[in-house]
Design an enzyme around this catalytic site. Structure first.
Site, mmCIF file in Angstrom:
data_model
loop_
_atom_site.group_PDB
_atom_site.id
_atom_site.type_symbol
_atom_site.label_atom_id
_atom_site.label_comp_id
_atom_site.label_asym_id
_atom_site.label_seq_id
_atom_site.Cartn_x
_atom_site.Cartn_y
_atom_site.Cartn_z
ATOM 1 N N HIS A 235 42.977 49.614 37.016
ATOM 2 C CA HIS A 235 44.350 48.441 37.380
ATOM 3 C C HIS A 235 44.098 47.567 35.753
ATOM 4 O O HIS A 235 45.500 46.878 35.215
ATOM 5 C CB HIS A 235 43.835 47.663 38.482
ATOM 6 C CG HIS A 235 43.173 48.158 39.421
ATOM 7 N ND1 HIS A 235 43.965 48.683 40.460
ATOM 8 C CD2 HIS A 235 41.527 48.218 40.131
ATOM 9 C CE1 HIS A 235 43.463 49.497 41.443
ATOM 10 N NE2 HIS A 235 42.196 48.888 41.275
HETATM 11 O O1 RIB Z 1 42.168 45.453 43.539
HETATM 12 C C1 RIB Z 1 42.174 45.232 42.045
HETATM 13 C C2 RIB Z 1 41.714 44.641 41.127
HETATM 14 O O2 RIB Z 1 40.629 43.764 41.658
HETATM 15 C C3 RIB Z 1 40.908 45.027 39.712
HETATM 16 O O3 RIB Z 1 40.877 43.114 38.916
HETATM 17 C C4 RIB Z 1 39.242 44.779 39.388
HETATM 18 O O4 RIB Z 1 38.692 44.031 38.731
HETATM 19 C C5 RIB Z 1 39.448 43.969 40.830
HETATM 20 O O5 RIB Z 1 39.074 42.626 40.192
#
Ligand code: RIB
Ligand code: CA
Length: 306
Positions: A235
């Site tokens: 992500h």
């Molecule tokens: O939902 C994904 C996010 O939540 C990303 O930033 C992951 O590192 C967690 O923090």
């Protein structure tokens, strides 16, 4: 001239990869790293940020610790995804360095004054940024490129993405700040699935590439159990890639509101994708990712770290 950025993060496997990508990209200068609770407790995410900077030989970059819990919501960490350390998987020694005495908000305010106009890259819960806005305003902040939210389904509840769900009040303050905000949500980060083929490419480019592959082996376990995927969505690295290589991520300027009243839909980012509501657009919302170009960039840049 490189864009001065501060990565506000909760390492976290994908945070660590995002940080390494930023360190390897001459288009940006990481003037500092601020940490927050989220994937693990503040103590663990701060230690992990220090460990990753040491691994990359960049302990010259200051780390300032921030919020240890949301404004008013309960503290929930994602140990089920990132493990007890928050960075389970590869062997990484405990940090030899320490965070600076300044807390994250004081550090961000000073960096905005001294190194502004800054781009802030929050890739965890938004409590630090919301506190900064409340106490210091938007002075010296040019842009916010955040990983969080979703046009579609969530990942901590059916309705909400984890970063926004942790502190929805903080997120709403960011979206209503009037700043140039880009929201990189699950809709595109789930396209950035790092699988065995990408792990193989990364192992072939050196020590840091092997470390990233090892991170991903652990990070994939939760996603295999939950979604049946053969890999993990990295992500946070997508938010950094959007800064480094404009064009990789397609965005649309839309209105985003955060649900703060309903328990069922707590933290849902309501994205007016088709301009139905007449509400003013307030964020550039990511709607598509050039996956192949993203991973070509990631492998090329991680290779440069040796
Ligand atoms: O939902 C994904 C996010 O939540 C990303 O930033 C992951 O590192 C967690 O923090
Ligand atoms: Ca994160």
């Amino acid at each position: 001239m490189p864009t001065p950025i501060v990565l506000d993060c909760d390492p976290g496997h994908d945070d660590a990869i995002a940080l390494l990508l930023a360190l390897a990209s001459p288009e940006v200068e990481v003037v500092g790293v601020t940490t927050t609770y989220g994937n693990q407790t503040l103590e663990k995410t701060t230690a992990n940020a220090l460990r990753v900077l040491e691994l990359a030989g960049r302990s010259d970059i200051p780390v300032a610790a921030g919020a240890d819990r949301p404004f008013r919501r309960e503290l929930v960490v994602a140990a089920h995804v990132h493990g007890e350390s928050g960075l389970d998987g590869p062997v990484l020694p405990p940090p030899r360095t320490s965070s600076v005495a300044e807390d994250a908000v004081a550090f961000l305010a000073r960096a905005a004054r001294e190194r502004g106009p800054l781009t802030l890259v929050p890739v965890g819960p938004l409590t630090n940024l919301a506190r900064l806005l409340g106490e210091h305003g938007t002075e010296g902040i040019e842009r916010v490129v955040l990983m969080g939210g979703a046009i579609g389904e969530g990942n901590i509840t059916p309705a909400a993405e984890f970063n926004v769900w942790c502190d929805p009040e903080a997120a709403q303050r960011v979206f209503s700040s009037g700043l140039d905000v880009t929201m990189v949500g699950l809709d595109v980060t789930h396209e950035a699935l790092l699988g065995p083929a990408e792990e193989k490419r990364l192992r072939a480019v050196g020590r840091i590439g092997t470390f990233v592959a090892e991170l991903n082996v652990f990070f994939s376990e939760y996603h295999r159990r939950t979604y049946g995927w053969d890999g993990a969505p990295i992500h946070d690295a997508v938010a950094v890639a959007h800064l480094v290589r404009p064009g990789l991520v397609e965005t649309q300027f839309r209105n985003v509101e955060v649900e703060v009243d309903s328990e069922l839909n707590r933290g849902r980012t309501v994205v007016d994708r088709w301009n139905r509501t007449g509400r003013e657009p307030n964020a550039h919302v990511a709607v598509a990712l050039d996956r192949d170009a993203f991973f070509d960039l990631l492998v090329e840049r991680i290779a440069s770290l040796g």
